[in-house]
Design an enzyme around this catalytic site. Structure first.
Site, PDB file in Angstrom:
ATOM      1  CD  GLU A  28      46.000  36.472  40.071  1.00 28.52           C
ATOM      2  OE1 GLU A  28      46.004  35.634  39.154  1.00 28.52           O
ATOM      3  OE2 GLU A  28      45.896  36.165  41.256  1.00 28.52           O
ATOM      4  CD  GLU A  71      31.917  44.813  39.150  1.00 30.06           C
ATOM      5  OE1 GLU A  71      31.727  44.747  40.377  1.00 30.06           O
ATOM      6  OE2 GLU A  71      32.730  45.596  38.640  1.00 30.06           O
TER       7      GLU A  71
END
Length: 143
Positions: A28, A71
């Protein structure tokens, strides 16, 4: 490519009723790094899609600049259930990887076989179920 396989995995897993997040797809508004970290911390599992040369940018990345490196380190530090999905990938020499991500070499993964997608997906689901001690939705049932 890795992104194509990630998209295919998403379709297969969503078809089986699982919620799936792909790092470049569902972020987002806000800074990329903050949103990625939040999303990864909320996840129970981390499927690491490893296609040919997927870790090349991680090699010798001692400053943690590469996103795949970031990550992996975050998933390991948050004790996520990490499942490498291996597609035409060869593990690099451990000495070439930064020390903070070398433990990724110890994770058991799933060899992706395109001709046997259903069998590959079933094996991935077993890895997810075994680590989370949860019963996964039956095939074709969405929740």
């Amino acid at each position: 490519t890795g992104s194509q396989l990630a998209s295919l995995l998403k379709v297969h897993l969503q078809h089986r009723g699982l919620s799936v997040f792909i790092d470049v797809e569902k972020l987002e508004a806000g800074t990329f790094e903050d949103k990625l970290v939040q999303s990864l911390k909320r996840a129970r599992n981390f499927l690491l899609v490893l296609s040919a040369n997927a870790l090349d940018k991680c090699m010798d990345d001692l400053e943690l600049k590469d996103w795949v490196h970031k990550e992996i380190v975050l998933a390991m530090s948050c004790d996520k259930n990490i499942v490498p999905i291996i597609d035409q990938f060869s593990w690099p020499d451990p000495g070439r990887l930064p020390e903070d991500m070398r433990d990724i070499l110890k994770f058991n993964g799933v060899q992706w076989v395109h001709e046997y997608q259903d069998a590959s997906i079933e094996k991935i689901l077993r890895f997810l179920q075994a680590q989370n001690n949860v019963e996964l939705p039956q095939r074709g049932v969405l929740s």
